[in-house]
Design an enzyme around this catalytic site. Structure first.
Site, PDB file in Angstrom:
ATOM      1  N   SER A 203      -3.320   1.762   3.545  1.00  0.00           N
ATOM      2  CA  SER A 203      -3.812   0.397   3.714  1.00  0.00           C
ATOM      3  C   SER A 203      -2.663  -0.594   3.825  1.00  0.00           C
ATOM      4  O   SER A 203      -1.562  -0.374   3.309  1.00  0.00           O
ATOM      5  CB  SER A 203      -4.714   0.010   2.544  1.00  0.00           C
ATOM      6  OG  SER A 203      -5.836   0.844   2.496  1.00  0.00           O
TER       7      SER A 203
HETATM    8  N1  SAH Z   1      -6.060   4.259  -0.763  1.00  0.00           N
HETATM    9  C1  SAH Z   1      -5.328   4.503   0.435  1.00  0.00           C
HETATM   10  C2  SAH Z   1      -6.098   4.255   1.675  1.00  0.00           C
HETATM   11  C3  SAH Z   1      -6.664   5.525   2.166  1.00  0.00           C
HETATM   12  S1  SAH Z   1      -7.579   5.416   3.645  1.00  0.00           S
HETATM   13  C4  SAH Z   1      -3.983   3.804   0.375  1.00  0.00           C
HETATM   14  O1  SAH Z   1      -3.386   3.946  -0.634  1.00  0.00           O
HETATM   15  O2  SAH Z   1      -3.529   3.194   1.305  1.00  0.00           O
HETATM   16  C5  SAH Z   1      -9.189   5.763   3.048  1.00  0.00           C
HETATM   17  C6  SAH Z   1      -9.423   7.130   2.513  1.00  0.00           C
HETATM   18  O3  SAH Z   1     -10.770   7.189   2.104  1.00  0.00           O
HETATM   19  C7  SAH Z   1      -9.238   8.254   3.514  1.00  0.00           C
HETATM   20  O4  SAH Z   1      -8.263   9.127   3.049  1.00  0.00           O
HETATM   21  C8  SAH Z   1     -10.607   8.918   3.571  1.00  0.00           C
HETATM   22  O5  SAH Z   1     -10.553  10.321   3.706  1.00  0.00           O
HETATM   23  C9  SAH Z   1     -11.169   8.525   2.228  1.00  0.00           C
HETATM   24  N2  SAH Z   1     -12.623   8.615   2.101  1.00  0.00           N
HETATM   25  C10 SAH Z   1     -13.592   8.254   2.987  1.00  0.00           C
HETATM   26  N3  SAH Z   1     -14.806   8.520   2.473  1.00  0.00           N
HETATM   27  C11 SAH Z   1     -14.602   9.050   1.231  1.00  0.00           C
HETATM   28  C12 SAH Z   1     -15.457   9.539   0.206  1.00  0.00           C
HETATM   29  N4  SAH Z   1     -16.795   9.566   0.326  1.00  0.00           N
HETATM   30  N5  SAH Z   1     -14.902  10.014  -0.915  1.00  0.00           N
HETATM   31  C13 SAH Z   1     -13.558  10.026  -1.097  1.00  0.00           C
HETATM   32  N6  SAH Z   1     -12.707   9.587  -0.161  1.00  0.00           N
HETATM   33  C14 SAH Z   1     -13.214   9.106   0.993  1.00  0.00           C
END
Ligand code: SAH
Length: 296
Positions: A146
């Site tokens: 992010s």
């Molecule tokens: N927190 C991260 C952003 C990750 S992007 C950062 O530090 O920048 C969002 C993530 O959410 C992705 O890896 C995706 O696989 C995950 N995601 C989407 N749906 C999800 C769910 N139901 N349970 C767990 N993770 C999920």
């Protein structure tokens, strides 16, 4: 999984598990939070240009359990082993945090956390020159790390100046936001549904030896009932609505921040105000990868 550990640091490999869930209830709509004036990622650069220089702020004490003792003794350390080749990133990271502050994130604890976490360690080396620009970047599997502004903004809104005991992140990705959260909350739980990303987060976080993060592989839409309730929940992926199980896993007074929507998305703040009562407020527009059910 839920009991507190008394010896730190713990190896991250010792703290993995899987999430199973329950169902919940739905929120009503009563605004209770005043969003900062300058706040949309899309307009952040323009807003920064129109915003007077932010007041200098100092690195606040971050209350992660291991860190807080050191901080109390005036020995705050960034979450990074000292490596001369990486010294340059400190100044670059500070500049990134100053930009995030100019865009409207005011919480000094959150800004301090963004300054403490070496973001370049969470992305592919080929992209490391871009580690401190205010943008999301690819981490593989069609997912992204992010944008620093939105990480800071969501944590600021969730925290609301209060003390966070236990927080849950849905969507660990590469683990960056979990590391930032570990500086502002006592215990951080984070769930990822894509196994290789769960493993990536573990390997990114392991060398930082952060004692208060627990990573889980599972479907975050179900929450983590075995560790609930949480003072705060952050979703790092956007669904068409916030899963009800997550609302049920907030403490009374707890705050959940989530992107909601498909093409057009906005941040939603949901506060639990009673056993079966929630308030909801729509904040700024945003853009996140989709929230999906199940595991892969
Ligand atoms: N927190 C991260 C952003 C990750 S992007 C950062 O530090 O920048 C969002 C993530 O959410 C992705 O890896 C995706 O696989 C995950 N995601 C989407 N749906 C999800 C769910 N139901 N349970 C767990 N993770 C999920």
């Amino acid at each position: 999984m839920t009991e507190k550990r008394s010896t730190f640091p713990l190896p991250l490999s010792s703290v993995t598990g899987s999430a199973k869930g329950s169902s919940g209830a739905k929120g009503s709509s009563t605004p209770s939070y005043s969003p900062a004036k300058v706040a949309t990622p899309q307009t952040a650069t323009r807003n920064a240009a129109h915003t007077p220089a932010a007041k200098p702020w100092s690195l606040p004490p971050a209350p992660g359990r291991a860190q807080s003792d050191a901080l109390a003794r005036g020995q705050a350390q960034p979450l990074q082993a000292p490596r001369p080749d990486l010294m340059v990133s400190d100044a670059i990271r500070r500049a990134m945090v100053q930009r995030v502050a100019k865009q409207g994130v005011q919480d000094a604890l959150v800004l301090g956390a963004l300054e403490a976490v070496p973001r370049h360690r969470f992305i592919d080396e080929a992209l490391s020159a871009q580690a401190y620009i205010d943008a999301s970047l690819p981490i593989g599997h069609h997912q992204t790390i992010s944008q620093p502004y939105i990480v800071g903004r969501m944590i600021e809104v969730m925290r609301n100046g209060g003390k966070l005991q236990r927080v849950l992140e849905i969507g660990t990705g590469c683990g960056y936001q979990a590391a930032v959260l570990s500086c502002v909350a006592q215990d951080v739980y984070s769930i990822e549904r894509i196994k290789p990303l769960h493993e990536l987060a573990k390997s990114n976080l392991r060398p930082l030896r952060i004692p208060n993060i627990r990573l889980h592989y599972g479907d975050g839409m179900l929450g983590l009932p075995q560790a609930a309730p949480f003072d705060g929940i952050i979703l790092a992926a956007a669904g068409i609505e916030v899963p009800q199980a997550l609302l049920e896993q907030l403490t009374i007074g707890g705050r959940l921040v989530a992107p909601v929507g498909v093409r057009v998305q906005h941040l939603q703040l949901i506060t639990r105000i009673g056993k079966s009562e929630w308030t909801s407020e729509t904040l700024e527009d945003c853009h996140f990868v989709p929230l999906r059910s199940g595991t892969v």
